[in-house]
Design a protein around this motif. Structure first.
Motif, PDB file in Angstrom:
ATOM      1  N   HIS A 291      16.805 -22.657 -24.475  1.00 10.30           N
ATOM      2  CA  HIS A 291      15.412 -22.776 -24.040  1.00 10.30           C
ATOM      3  C   HIS A 291      15.204 -24.170 -23.427  1.00 10.30           C
ATOM      4  CE1 HIS A 291      11.032 -23.014 -24.212  1.00 10.30           C
ATOM      5  NE2 HIS A 291      11.018 -21.695 -24.396  1.00 10.30           N
ATOM      6  N   PRO A 292      14.594 -24.264 -22.236  1.00  2.10           N
ATOM      7  CA  PRO A 292      14.460 -25.563 -21.564  1.00  2.10           C
ATOM      8  C   PRO A 292      13.752 -26.619 -22.398  1.00  2.10           C
ATOM      9  CG  PRO A 292      13.919 -23.766 -20.072  1.00  2.10           C
ATOM     10  CD  PRO A 292      14.082 -23.168 -21.416  1.00  2.10           C
ATOM     11  N   GLN A 293      12.655 -26.260 -23.050  1.00  2.00           N
ATOM     12  CA  GLN A 293      11.906 -27.244 -23.840  1.00  2.00           C
ATOM     13  C   GLN A 293      12.676 -27.661 -25.093  1.00  2.00           C
ATOM     14  OE1 GLN A 293       8.341 -24.620 -23.667  1.00  2.00           O
ATOM     15  NE2 GLN A 293       7.209 -26.539 -23.370  1.00  2.00           N
ATOM     16  N   VAL A 294      13.400 -26.696 -25.687  1.00  5.25           N
ATOM     17  CA  VAL A 294      14.217 -27.021 -26.855  1.00  5.25           C
ATOM     18  C   VAL A 294      15.338 -27.974 -26.454  1.00  5.25           C
ATOM     19  CG1 VAL A 294      15.820 -26.084 -28.566  1.00  5.25           C
ATOM     20  CG2 VAL A 294      13.681 -24.883 -28.081  1.00  5.25           C
ATOM     21  N   ARG A 295      16.000 -27.690 -25.338  1.00  2.74           N
ATOM     22  CA  ARG A 295      17.089 -28.551 -24.873  1.00  2.74           C
ATOM     23  C   ARG A 295      16.598 -29.956 -24.556  1.00  2.74           C
ATOM     24  NH1 ARG A 295      20.359 -25.432 -20.262  1.00  2.74           N
ATOM     25  NH2 ARG A 295      21.542 -27.381 -20.370  1.00  2.74           N
ATOM     26  N   ALA A 296      15.384 -30.048 -24.061  1.00  2.00           N
ATOM     27  CA  ALA A 296      14.840 -31.361 -23.712  1.00  2.00           C
ATOM     28  C   ALA A 296      14.473 -32.164 -24.944  1.00  2.00           C
ATOM     29  CB  ALA A 296      13.630 -31.194 -22.797  1.00  2.00           C
ATOM     30  N   GLU A 297      13.935 -31.496 -25.962  1.00  2.00           N
ATOM     31  CA  GLU A 297      13.410 -32.210 -27.119  1.00  2.00           C
ATOM     32  C   GLU A 297      14.398 -32.334 -28.267  1.00  2.00           C
ATOM     33  OE1 GLU A 297       9.043 -32.463 -29.288  1.00  2.00           O
ATOM     34  OE2 GLU A 297       9.628 -30.670 -28.163  1.00  2.00           O
ATOM     35  N   THR A 311      10.899 -35.262 -41.032  1.00  2.00           N
ATOM     36  CA  THR A 311      11.682 -34.405 -41.921  1.00  2.00           C
ATOM     37  C   THR A 311      12.372 -33.305 -41.113  1.00  2.00           C
ATOM     38  OG1 THR A 311       9.866 -32.843 -42.313  1.00  2.00           O
ATOM     39  CG2 THR A 311      10.012 -34.794 -43.762  1.00  2.00           C
ATOM     40  N   PRO A 312      13.497 -32.786 -41.602  1.00  2.00           N
ATOM     41  CA  PRO A 312      14.149 -31.668 -40.911  1.00  2.00           C
ATOM     42  C   PRO A 312      13.207 -30.466 -40.752  1.00  2.00           C
ATOM     43  CG  PRO A 312      15.639 -32.618 -42.526  1.00  2.00           C
ATOM     44  CD  PRO A 312      14.313 -33.279 -42.735  1.00  2.00           C
ATOM     45  N   ALA A 313      12.370 -30.209 -41.762  1.00  2.00           N
ATOM     46  CA  ALA A 313      11.459 -29.068 -41.689  1.00  2.00           C
ATOM     47  C   ALA A 313      10.452 -29.245 -40.558  1.00  2.00           C
ATOM     48  CB  ALA A 313      10.727 -28.902 -43.020  1.00  2.00           C
ATOM     49  N   ALA A 314       9.895 -30.455 -40.429  1.00  2.00           N
ATOM     50  CA  ALA A 314       8.926 -30.712 -39.368  1.00  2.00           C
ATOM     51  C   ALA A 314       9.565 -30.612 -37.989  1.00  2.00           C
ATOM     52  CB  ALA A 314       8.296 -32.092 -39.567  1.00  2.00           C
ATOM     53  N   ALA A 315      10.771 -31.130 -37.864  1.00  2.00           N
ATOM     54  CA  ALA A 315      11.478 -31.064 -36.587  1.00  2.00           C
ATOM     55  C   ALA A 315      11.794 -29.621 -36.211  1.00  2.00           C
ATOM     56  CB  ALA A 315      12.761 -31.886 -36.661  1.00  2.00           C
ATOM     57  N   ALA A 316      12.260 -28.833 -37.193  1.00  2.00           N
ATOM     58  CA  ALA A 316      12.578 -27.426 -36.929  1.00  2.00           C
ATOM     59  C   ALA A 316      11.334 -26.657 -36.504  1.00  2.00           C
ATOM     60  CB  ALA A 316      13.198 -26.801 -38.175  1.00  2.00           C
ATOM     61  N   LEU A 317      10.213 -26.899 -37.195  1.00  2.00           N
ATOM     62  CA  LEU A 317       8.974 -26.205 -36.866  1.00  2.00           C
ATOM     63  C   LEU A 317       8.522 -26.530 -35.445  1.00  2.00           C
ATOM     64  CD1 LEU A 317       6.668 -24.385 -37.788  1.00  2.00           C
ATOM     65  CD2 LEU A 317       5.514 -26.417 -38.703  1.00  2.00           C
ATOM     66  N   ARG A 318       8.625 -27.798 -35.075  1.00  2.00           N
ATOM     67  CA  ARG A 318       8.221 -28.205 -33.727  1.00  2.00           C
ATOM     68  C   ARG A 318       9.074 -27.507 -32.665  1.00  2.00           C
ATOM     69  NH1 ARG A 318       5.399 -32.451 -31.340  1.00  2.00           N
ATOM     70  NH2 ARG A 318       6.186 -33.062 -29.273  1.00  2.00           N
ATOM     71  N   LEU A 319      10.368 -27.420 -32.910  1.00  2.00           N
ATOM     72  CA  LEU A 319      11.250 -26.757 -31.946  1.00  2.00           C
ATOM     73  C   LEU A 319      11.005 -25.263 -31.874  1.00  2.00           C
ATOM     74  CD1 LEU A 319      14.568 -28.664 -32.773  1.00  2.00           C
ATOM     75  CD2 LEU A 319      13.272 -28.824 -30.634  1.00  2.00           C
TER      76      LEU A 319
END
Length: 324
Positions: A291-297, A311-319
């Motif tokens: 996914h373009p936005q996932v690859r960028a972020e 946190t890993p949970a917050a980062a995963a949720l954002r992605l």
């Protein structure tokens, strides 16, 4: 619609020719997108010709004698008029990604027999003791008319349970003097075994008999997967070729018992469904990463997680929100 080259592969596999069989497996194992599209088309064409083989999974710790056992078993089955395919999975280096793929050298007599086919494949980081495309390779071997397909796992220990989800019978090889009954009762791989074998009984028969008794006691403390089959514990010597006939007779007894109860076909249906969900999970993961936005972020959030800024949970949720 199959291309002429792919139609030649299909026809060659169905004609039981080893070269087209090997080329088809190589196509299936390729990671190129165009090769994967071709592989799917070839598999679809071969699918009506699959399902006729007895699928046997062999697992055990390194040094238990899996290759010696498989060669002895394969040669015995060929003497009975059967054709045997062996899918041997070698561990891949976590540093270089390479594999030795030396199973043919450890099964010298079997590899030279025209009724046998041995295909070593790298695990390539796949978990569960099998390679990523082992299921597909198994189907191609069935389409090529092999009566028995043996899947040998990498031999890394308690984690190699995936092979039980793609074979009809899961056989666990154990060593004499490898631990008491508390070792044998470890859940994970032992509770998935349909048949347990204590190999290398020729080295110390008393130790093998003792291990057999301990494993029987341990298995009695576990709930069997089927009400119609209690996993037996056999002793044999693959090197001396003692006990191979009894092993195969037990495999045949297992198939007969499971077929009578309807569990044999039910198990295959369940495995096909589980395979579908595995492919869905893998496909979703691949699409997520592309996914373009996932690859960028992703690099930014990965670095933030490593620094402890999020946190890993917050980062995963954002992605994951990018998929909405």
């Amino acid at each position: 619609m199959l291309s002429s080259a792919d139609r030649a592969l299909v026809d060659g596999v169905l004609a039981r020719q080893l070269r087209p069989l090997a080329k088809t497996i190589t196509l299936i194992e390729s990671r190129r997108d165009d090769h994967q599209a071709r592989a799917h088309a070839v598999l679809e064409a071969l699918l009506p010709h699959t399902g006729g083989a007895m699928r046997v999974g062999i697992s055990g710790v390194p040094g238990v004698g899996k290759s010696t056992f498989i060669e002895a078993l394969g040669l015995y089955l060929i003497e009975q008029g059967l054709r045997v395919a062996v899918l041997a999975v070698d561990p891949s280096s976590t540093l270089t990604g390479g594999s030795i793929l030396g199973d043919k050298t450890r099964m010298e007599l079997l590899s030279q027999n025209p009724a046998a086919f041995i295909r070593p494949s790298p695990s390539a980081g796949s978990l569960g003791g099998v390679a990523e495309k082992t299921r597909e390779t198994l189907l191609v071997c069935e389409a090529a008319g092999f009566d028995v397909v043996i899947v040998e796992t990498v031999g890394v220990g308690q984690s190699e349970t995936a092979v039980s989800n793609m074979t009809d019978i899961f056989c666990l090889l154990q060593l004499p003097n490898a631990g008491d009954d508390l070792q044998g009762i470890k859940k994970g791989i032992i509770e998935l075994a349909d048949l347990v074998v204590v190999n290398k009984a020729d080295i110390d028969l008393a130790a093998a008999t003792r291990a057999q008794a301990q494993l029987k006691t341990a298995l009695h403390m576990l709930r069997p997967a089927s009400p119609n089959w209690s996993p037996p514990v056999l002793t044999l010597s693959a090197l001396q070729k003692n006990g191979i006939a009894e092993f195969w007779a037990t495999v045949c007894d297992y198939r007969a018992a499971m077929s009578r109860s309807g569990e044999f076909d039910a198990k295959r249906r369940h495995q096909a469904q589980a395979w579908m969900w595995d492919l869905i999970d893998a496909g979703l993961r691949a699409r997520f990463r592309s996914h373009p936005q996932v690859r960028a972020e992703l690099p930014v959030l990965t670095a933030a997680v490593e620094r402890g800024d999020t946190t890993p949970a917050a980062a995963a949720l954002r992605l994951l929100q990018h998929l909405n």
